[in-house]
Enzyme design. Structure first.
Site, PDB file in Angstrom:
ATOM      1  N   LYS A  55       0.047 -12.363   0.278  1.00 26.23           N
ATOM      2  CA  LYS A  55       1.124 -12.036   0.163  1.00 26.23           C
ATOM      3  C   LYS A  55       1.711 -11.812   1.956  1.00 26.23           C
ATOM      4  O   LYS A  55       2.514 -12.520   2.308  1.00 26.23           O
ATOM      5  CB  LYS A  55       1.616 -10.708  -0.527  1.00 26.23           C
ATOM      6  CG  LYS A  55       1.468 -10.981  -1.888  1.00 26.23           C
ATOM      7  CD  LYS A  55       1.553  -9.781  -2.754  1.00 26.23           C
ATOM      8  CE  LYS A  55       1.466 -10.138  -4.241  1.00 26.23           C
ATOM      9  NZ  LYS A  55       1.490  -8.841  -5.043  1.00 26.23           N
ATOM     10  N   GLN A  99       1.145  -2.710  -3.832  1.00 28.51           N
ATOM     11  CA  GLN A  99       0.299  -3.446  -4.681  1.00 28.51           C
ATOM     12  C   GLN A  99      -0.102  -2.552  -5.702  1.00 28.51           C
ATOM     13  O   GLN A  99      -0.615  -1.417  -5.649  1.00 28.51           O
ATOM     14  CB  GLN A  99      -0.992  -4.050  -4.119  1.00 28.51           C
ATOM     15  CG  GLN A  99      -1.783  -4.962  -4.862  1.00 28.51           C
ATOM     16  CD  GLN A  99      -1.046  -6.045  -5.168  1.00 28.51           C
ATOM     17  OE1 GLN A  99      -0.184  -6.440  -4.782  1.00 28.51           O
ATOM     18  NE2 GLN A  99      -1.645  -6.733  -6.397  1.00 28.51           N
ATOM     19  N   ASP A 122       9.707  -5.942  -5.194  1.00 27.89           N
ATOM     20  CA  ASP A 122       9.055  -6.171  -6.495  1.00 27.89           C
ATOM     21  C   ASP A 122      10.075  -6.124  -7.755  1.00 27.89           C
ATOM     22  O   ASP A 122       9.509  -6.538  -8.829  1.00 27.89           O
ATOM     23  CB  ASP A 122       7.711  -5.022  -6.766  1.00 27.89           C
ATOM     24  CG  ASP A 122       6.413  -5.605  -6.451  1.00 27.89           C
ATOM     25  OD1 ASP A 122       6.253  -6.748  -6.745  1.00 27.89           O
ATOM     26  OD2 ASP A 122       5.629  -5.057  -5.952  1.00 27.89           O
TER      27      ASP A 122
HETATM   28  N1  GUN Z   1      -0.169  -6.119  -9.509  1.00 32.07           N
HETATM   29  C1  GUN Z   1      -0.099  -7.371 -10.137  1.00 32.07           C
HETATM   30  N2  GUN Z   1       0.898  -7.835 -10.039  1.00 32.07           N
HETATM   31  C2  GUN Z   1       1.563  -7.250  -9.225  1.00 32.07           C
HETATM   32  C3  GUN Z   1       2.904  -7.647  -8.656  1.00 32.07           C
HETATM   33  O1  GUN Z   1       3.570  -8.473  -9.090  1.00 32.07           O
HETATM   34  N3  GUN Z   1       3.341  -6.735  -7.790  1.00 32.07           N
HETATM   35  C4  GUN Z   1       2.673  -5.583  -7.404  1.00 32.07           C
HETATM   36  N4  GUN Z   1       3.154  -4.747  -6.505  1.00 32.07           N
HETATM   37  N5  GUN Z   1       1.543  -5.308  -7.723  1.00 32.07           N
HETATM   38  C5  GUN Z   1       1.021  -6.243  -8.744  1.00 32.07           C
END
Ligand code: GUN
Length: 300
Positions: A55, A99, A122
């Site tokens: 990311k 995350q 998110d």
């Molecule tokens: N953990 C697994 N998928 C995601 C996501 O799309 N965003 C975040 N912040 N954590 C995750």
């Protein structure tokens, strides 16, 4: 019948990233602040490390400012909340991604609530969850929605055109994928059925789907004879299983070889939904920057 057409998520994601890079260039051309994404990872979970790295790296590749915060496992909730408060107040940051999962000693709900909803790329803040839950059919998405289901809805719109009136069956009711996917497809005028592990006659319900979205986290769970001939099948699962050669391999939640013989469209794993998640995060960050800059943001 001919095999299903593969839905090229990898290719679509590459195109979306390119459009985001152009959007970043447009903002820079107006002498507005460079869009910025802050990623936050607490602890050393190997899978999370890979995701967060991808990311942060993608944001930088698209011309955004990228701030990658890595905190030790022992970080307290108060320390994490203090970092989020700093990122909320930082004018160089448009998007904050914490995350998940967080270590058990940290209250995830409290952390998600602390992120400025305008920077919540998110779509996990309760305000944004509520906005999506109460959106009118066809109304613009002028807030962030969760990245994976956004990617699913983009792929479906790309291969099917109008989704209006189609019966979408979602397998899985998670906050990350199943529920928001259902709400996005309702917004697109689908008739939506949400199913889960306790649903009675799951195969029978799946067989009624024009669109089948599977996000249940069980390898090869949905079989070929659960699929209506010609249906569009979107496999959100990413499961690591032992391969015949002793190495592990990635499979989805749908038995791919069986589905290929029945479906009209099918996402591969890998190369289907997976690449869309990061591309949609970049899209959400660009849109947050555009909103902050007062530019009208084209809806997804
Ligand atoms: N953990 C697994 N998928 C995601 C996501 O799309 N965003 C975040 N912040 N954590 C995750």
């Amino acid at each position: 019948m001919a095999d299903a057409k593969l839905i090229d998520g990898k290719g679509f994601a590459a195109g979306l990233r390119q459009r985001v890079a152009l959007g970043v260039g447009e903002i820079m051309g107006k002498d507005l602040p460079r869009p910025g994404l802050a990623t936050v990872l607490v602890g050393g979970d190997p899978a999370s490390q890979v995701y967060v790295k991808s990311k942060a790296k993608t944001a930088a590749e698209l011309g955004m400012a990228s701030f990658d915060h890595r905190l030790p496992e022992e970080t307290t909730e108060a320390e994490l909340l203090a970092l989020i408060a700093r990122l909320n107040a930082d004018p160089t940051i448009d998007g904050i991604l914490v995350q998940l999962p967080l270590p058990r000693h940290i209250d995830t709900a409290k952390v998600l609530l602390a992120v400025d909803p305008a920077k919540d790329v998110d779509g996990f803040h309760p305000l944004n969850v509520g906005r999506l839950a109460s959106i009118a059919p066809g109304a613009p998405l002028d807030f962030s929605v969760p990245c994976t289901p956004l990617g699913v809805s983009m792929l479906l719109a790309d291969v099917l055109g109008s989704l209006s009136g189609r019966h979408a069956v979602i397998v899985g009711r998670s906050n990350l994928v199943g529920r928001p996917a259902a709400q996005l497809l309702l917004r697109a005028d689908c008739t939506v059925t949400i199913t889960h592990s306790r649903t009675r006659d799951l195969p029978g319900l799946c067989r009624e789907a024009d669109i089948l979205v599977v996000a249940i986290g069980k390898p090869d769970f949905v079989r070929g004879d659960w699929i209506k001939p010609g249906a569009a099948v979107v496999d959100v699962g990413i499961n690591r299983v032992p391969g015949a050669d002793g190495k592990s391999r990635l499979v989805g939640d749908v038995a791919f070889d069986e589905a290929l013989k029945v479906a009209g469209h099918l996402t591969p794993v890998p190369g289907g939904v997976g690449p869309m998640t990061v591309a949609c995060l970049m899209f959400n960050t660009l849109q947050a920057a555009r909103r902050r800059a007062g530019l009208t943001s084209a809806a997804a």
